[in-house]
Scaffold this motif. Structure first.
Motif, PDB file in Angstrom:
ATOM      1  N   LEU A 178      -6.523  -1.231  -2.950  1.00 49.50           N
ATOM      2  CA  LEU A 178      -5.126  -0.806  -2.926  1.00 49.50           C
ATOM      3  C   LEU A 178      -4.986   0.583  -2.322  1.00 49.50           C
ATOM      4  CD1 LEU A 178      -2.139  -1.230  -3.818  1.00 49.50           C
ATOM      5  CD2 LEU A 178      -2.759  -0.083  -5.957  1.00 49.50           C
ATOM      6  N   TYR A 179      -5.903   1.483  -2.674  1.00 48.76           N
ATOM      7  CA  TYR A 179      -5.792   2.857  -2.200  1.00 48.76           C
ATOM      8  C   TYR A 179      -6.258   2.942  -0.749  1.00 48.76           C
ATOM      9  CZ  TYR A 179      -5.488   3.930  -7.206  1.00 48.76           C
ATOM     10  OH  TYR A 179      -5.124   3.980  -8.532  1.00 48.76           O
ATOM     11  N   THR A 180      -5.401   3.485   0.080  1.00 49.68           N
ATOM     12  CA  THR A 180      -5.731   3.715   1.476  1.00 49.68           C
ATOM     13  C   THR A 180      -5.452   5.165   1.811  1.00 49.68           C
ATOM     14  OG1 THR A 180      -3.493   3.029   2.127  1.00 49.68           O
ATOM     15  CG2 THR A 180      -5.235   1.358   2.176  1.00 49.68           C
ATOM     16  N   LYS A 181      -6.146   5.680   2.806  1.00 48.72           N
ATOM     17  CA  LYS A 181      -5.952   7.071   3.199  1.00 48.72           C
ATOM     18  C   LYS A 181      -4.698   7.233   4.036  1.00 48.72           C
ATOM     19  CE  LYS A 181     -10.893   8.124   3.201  1.00 48.72           C
ATOM     20  NZ  LYS A 181     -12.039   8.599   3.991  1.00 48.72           N
ATOM     21  N   GLU A 201      -8.240  -4.015 -11.491  1.00 49.65           N
ATOM     22  CA  GLU A 201      -9.165  -2.892 -11.558  1.00 49.65           C
ATOM     23  C   GLU A 201     -10.568  -3.449 -11.388  1.00 49.65           C
ATOM     24  OE1 GLU A 201     -10.999  -0.190 -11.131  1.00 49.65           O
ATOM     25  OE2 GLU A 201      -9.325   0.882 -12.077  1.00 49.65           O
ATOM     26  N   HIS A 211       0.806  -1.216   0.000  1.00 49.99           N
ATOM     27  CA  HIS A 211       0.000   0.000   0.000  1.00 49.99           C
ATOM     28  C   HIS A 211       0.846   1.275   0.000  1.00 49.99           C
ATOM     29  CE1 HIS A 211      -3.923  -1.943   0.724  1.00 49.99           C
ATOM     30  NE2 HIS A 211      -3.253  -2.801   1.470  1.00 49.99           N
ATOM     31  N   HIS A 258     -10.381   1.839  -9.062  1.00 46.16           N
ATOM     32  CA  HIS A 258     -10.673   1.082  -7.847  1.00 46.16           C
ATOM     33  C   HIS A 258      -9.890  -0.242  -7.848  1.00 46.16           C
ATOM     34  CE1 HIS A 258     -13.720   3.889  -6.606  1.00 46.16           C
ATOM     35  NE2 HIS A 258     -14.418   3.701  -7.709  1.00 46.16           N
ATOM     36  N   LYS A 307      -2.182   4.888  -9.952  1.00 44.57           N
ATOM     37  CA  LYS A 307      -2.906   6.103 -10.349  1.00 44.57           C
ATOM     38  C   LYS A 307      -2.408   6.617 -11.689  1.00 44.57           C
ATOM     39  CE  LYS A 307      -4.107   7.446  -5.627  1.00 44.57           C
ATOM     40  NZ  LYS A 307      -3.856   8.351  -4.480  1.00 44.57           N
ATOM     41  N   GLN A 353       0.884   2.976  -4.945  1.00 41.73           N
ATOM     42  CA  GLN A 353      -0.374   3.649  -5.240  1.00 41.73           C
ATOM     43  C   GLN A 353      -0.182   4.665  -6.365  1.00 41.73           C
ATOM     44  OE1 GLN A 353      -2.733   5.037  -1.925  1.00 41.73           O
ATOM     45  NE2 GLN A 353      -1.869   3.503  -0.544  1.00 41.73           N
ATOM     46  N   GLY A 354       0.973   5.321  -6.372  1.00 41.97           N
ATOM     47  CA  GLY A 354       1.258   6.290  -7.426  1.00 41.97           C
ATOM     48  C   GLY A 354       1.344   5.645  -8.791  1.00 41.97           C
ATOM     49  N   PRO A 374       2.985   4.644  -0.907  1.00 43.76           N
ATOM     50  CA  PRO A 374       2.684   5.735  -1.844  1.00 43.76           C
ATOM     51  C   PRO A 374       3.248   5.492  -3.241  1.00 43.76           C
ATOM     52  CG  PRO A 374       3.339   6.614   0.299  1.00 43.76           C
ATOM     53  CD  PRO A 374       3.579   5.128   0.356  1.00 43.76           C
TER      54      PRO A 374
END
Length: 256
Positions: free
Chosen positions: A253-256, A230, A83, A98, A92, A88-89, A85
């Motif tokens: 995959l995306y987390t805050k 996806e 997870h 998603h 993106k 995630q980058g 950055p």
């Protein structure tokens, strides 16, 4: 590797083979141990590490083929990496809206005995409708070279779809999985070598044909790899060996 209470740390003599011509109990050890490993951490040995009595004939620390398939969920280090950055980058930048995590593995490629991975497409085993929604991220924890079993690819092969699928068989049937469709022959001369330095990441399209050779060198080739999908407007096949469970739905995959 430490194990917490959410992992299944039972060891057995389960041998994992990366020859995909057919699936038998000899290849996967206890087939149920394999097919129910999607939401657990389980251990798979290399071929040739036990004698006829089940005793190790190689050092234990060099006996494992891989650990899988839920490191991303239960092991803090691998969860953090998955997870991160940077990961995630990448997703993106590729326009994934998603993405969810399907599975993860630590692959050892042991010196001298690390098994061959024959030519295959990941979508054969991780099938979606439509195709083109699955990607592997392959992180080299050591230099991956021609001598210790780096990846080879057929450029452009991701444009040709897949020729077969591995599917679950009906309940009560053995083996627990089977193939539908025909295995495709591949010209060895079309494969291109892809060595990677330690720390490098390889993105693997779900339909690209790839393989790796046996590791006959004195150097290991450790890798952490995981697959993402996806999930937006995508149907995950209920026939795939790997299925989300109540204990572990495919995490975003995306987390805050």
């Amino acid at each position: 590797m430490s194990l917490n209470s959410d992992t299944d740390s039972v060891f057995s003599h389960d041998i994992f083979s990366t020859c995909f011509h057919h699936v038998t109990i000899k290849m996967q050890g206890n087939a149920d141990y394999f097919i129910t490993s999607g939401d657990k951490i389980r251990f798979f040995f290399e071929k040739g590490v036990f004698d006829d009595k089940g005793e190790f004939i190689v050092p234990k620390q060099r006996s494992l083929n891989k650990v899988g398939h839920a490191l991303h969920a239960y092991e803090p280090l691998y969860k953090k990496v998955t997870h991160s950055p940077r990961i995630q980058g990448i997703a993106k930048k590729l326009g994934l809206v998603h993405p969810v995590i399907l599975q993860s593995m630590f692959i050892f490629k042991q010196p001298g005995i690390g098994g061959e991975v024959t030519a295959h497409q990941d979508a054969t085993f991780l099938y979606t409708e439509p195709l083109g929604r699955v990607m592997g991220l392959w992180i080299a924890l050591e230099d991956a070279t021609v001598n210790n079993g780096c990846l080879w690819f057929i450029p452009g092969s991701h444009n040709s779809g897949i020729s077969r699928r591995m599917v679950r068989t009906p309940p009560g049937t053995f083996p627990l999985t089977d193939f539908i469709g025909q295995e495709q022959a591949h010209d060895d001369e079309k494969f291109v070598l892809a060595p990677v330095k330690k720390g490098g990441v390889v993105l693997i399209h779900g339909e690209v044909v790839h393989r790796s050779a046996e590791n006959t060198s004195e150097d290991s080739r450790h890798v952490y790899t995981f697959h993402i999908m996806e999930s937006q407007d995508t149907r995950w096949s209920p026939d795939n060996w790997l299925q989300p469970t109540e204990e572990l739905p495919f995490p975003p995959l995306y987390t805050k």
